[in-house]
Design an enzyme around this catalytic site. Structure first.
Site, mmCIF file in Angstrom:
data_model
loop_
_atom_site.group_PDB
_atom_site.id
_atom_site.type_symbol
_atom_site.label_atom_id
_atom_site.label_comp_id
_atom_site.label_asym_id
_atom_site.label_seq_id
_atom_site.Cartn_x
_atom_site.Cartn_y
_atom_site.Cartn_z
ATOM 1 N N ASP A 6 -19.360 -4.860 59.515
ATOM 2 C CA ASP A 6 -19.293 -6.507 60.095
ATOM 3 C C ASP A 6 -18.960 -7.371 60.776
ATOM 4 O O ASP A 6 -19.879 -8.450 61.614
ATOM 5 C CB ASP A 6 -20.434 -7.062 58.486
ATOM 6 C CG ASP A 6 -19.141 -6.834 57.532
ATOM 7 O OD1 ASP A 6 -18.050 -6.370 57.139
ATOM 8 O OD2 ASP A 6 -18.622 -8.059 56.743
ATOM 9 N N ASP A 64 -24.728 4.508 63.619
ATOM 10 C CA ASP A 64 -25.747 4.417 64.443
ATOM 11 C C ASP A 64 -26.362 3.269 64.843
ATOM 12 O O ASP A 64 -27.215 2.603 65.035
ATOM 13 C CB ASP A 64 -27.184 4.860 62.663
ATOM 14 C CG ASP A 64 -28.809 5.007 63.000
ATOM 15 O OD1 ASP A 64 -29.101 5.029 64.614
ATOM 16 O OD2 ASP A 64 -29.209 5.527 62.276
#
Length: 420
Positions: free
Chosen positions: A285, A309
């Site tokens: 993150d 991804d």
């Protein structure tokens, strides 16, 4: 005479007239393939005259294959991908309902294509939401065969889910299920061997290309024994196999502290440690935040399947979107490689000759580089750059530009060929 590409003692052997299987793809696939293949052939002809030429072998997969053969991925297609080592494909439809979950995942699993390689580079003039998109220049090494993409999951209410749930609760003492009677289950396999071969490829790439750093992106603060282990295995591998060629982040911090030197960016960092590649890590993150705030601090990214991804598409958006993003799935040990468009099939635009073929074209550039045909690859890269700078573009870029010239898919290919 056409011939097969092969692996000889760990090195790719590419004949002058290799046969390369291709899948046109579904939806907009045929339109963008017809444009792309003309660009490939023109570049090879211009770079090598009559000395080299690709012999294209059409194989079937996706909707076209299903209509003709009744199979979404015929065995003949899979065998061709195995036999000829290198192949290229347009976007494929994922079947709805039962059967193969994803044709792309099926290819990666069957051929053990453990690296999903996604370079992210800005072409001057490309519309971007970023203030300084030219600072984005990264290559993502996404682990391609493990993580949740292994497909080990069970729907709540099924005997398998109930059996696994009972085992976890009764045998292993798991108490984390808030609603056990309504819980579906998935298993996330992350192996040391799978992690190491991915990270090894990323480090070798950085050393070969003289790039400043490899960042291990993970969520190890939460998933300590999968993603946390990925990070740890990466550092251990770097120190064990690349001693003298890399600096781990911990070593770098010690060097910086001892020298009292303030270093602003990766280019300065790498010169400060004598040309060694810095190995560092970032929590996923935080990395997505830093990729917006300080993209110049990141070069090669090594990460697990799901993180990769998300990261691949997020970074692609910073330099113009997945319509211009190339991709490859590679096994560096066997030589097998499938180069592919990274976007979807966009069926409502099928046969309109309007969509941007750049994802397939730039994936072909990656393919030519992988084959060692760099002169042809460079011709295409430079010509794509010039075509975009000239504002002669397809509808996706035209709508975001001032004073651009709108081109059809085929006309965009014409411009690229003209600009070689």
């Amino acid at each position: 005479m056409a011939d097969k590409i092969s692996m000889l003692e760990g090195v790719l052997a590419v004949p002058n007239n290799p046969t390369i299987p291709f899948i046109e793809g579904d939806g907009i696939g045929p339109d963008i393939w017809k444009a792309s293949v003309r660009v490939f052939d023109a570049a090879v002809q211009k770079a090598y005259a009559n000395e080299k030429k690709i012999e294209w072998l059409k194989v079937l997969a996706g909707e076209e294959a299903f209509k003709i053969t009744g199979s979404w991925m015929p065995e003949e297609t899979m065998q061709a991908f195995k036999d000829y080592l290198i192949s290229i494909k347009g976007p494929l439809t994922t079947p709805v309902g039962g059967g193969i979950r994803s044709l792309n995942v099926a290819l990666r699993q069957e051929l053990d294509l453990y690296v999903c390689l996604r370079p992210v580079k800005y072409f001057e003039g490309t519309p971007s939401p970023m203030w300084q998109p030219e600072k984005v220049s990264m290559t993502i090494f996404r682990e391609n065969t493990e993580d949740i993409y292994a497909g080990i999951e069970f729907m709540t209410g099924t005997p398998e889910a109930t059996k696994l749930l009972n085992f976890l609760v009764d045998e292993l003492g798991v108490k984390a299920f808030r609603f056990p009677e309504a819980t579906s289950l998935g298993i996330k396999p992350v192996s040391k061997d799978g992690s190491e071969r991915l990270i090894r490829s990323a480090i070798e790439f950085a050393i070969e290309k003289k790039l400043p750093s490899v960042t291990l992106v993970h969520k190890g603060n939460i998933m300590k024994y999968t993603e946390g282990a990925f990070k740890q295995w990466g550092y251990e591998l770097a120190e064990r196999e690349f001693s003298g060629q890399v600096y781990t982040w911990q070593q770098w911090e010690k060097t910086k502290k001892e020298s009292g030197e303030a270093v602003a960016n990766e280019e300065m960092k790498i010169s400060a440690v004598g040309g060694k590649v810095i190995i560092k890590d970032a929590i996923a993150d935080n990395f997505l935040q830093q990729a917006l705030l300080a993209p110049q601090d990141y070069s090669v990214i090594a990460t697990l399947n799901l993180n990769g991804d998300y990261i691949s598409d997020a970074l692609a958006a910073q330099v113009g979107g997945i319509g211009i993003a190339p991709g490859a799935n590679i096994n560096y040990l066997t030589g097998h490689a499938v180069f592919e468009a990274t976007h979807g099939t966009a069926p409502r635009f099928a046969n309109t000759n309007t969509m941007n073929p750049s994802s397939v074209i730039l994936s072909g550039v990656m393919m030519l580089e992988y084959m060692g045909w760099r002169d042809a690859a460079d011709l295409i890269t430079n010509a794509v750059g010039k075509t975009i700078r000239n504002k002669t573009v397809t509808i996706d870029f035209y709508n975001l530009m001032k004073e651009g010239t709108l081109l059809k898919t085929s006309e965009f290919a014409d411009e690229i060929i003209k600009n070689m």
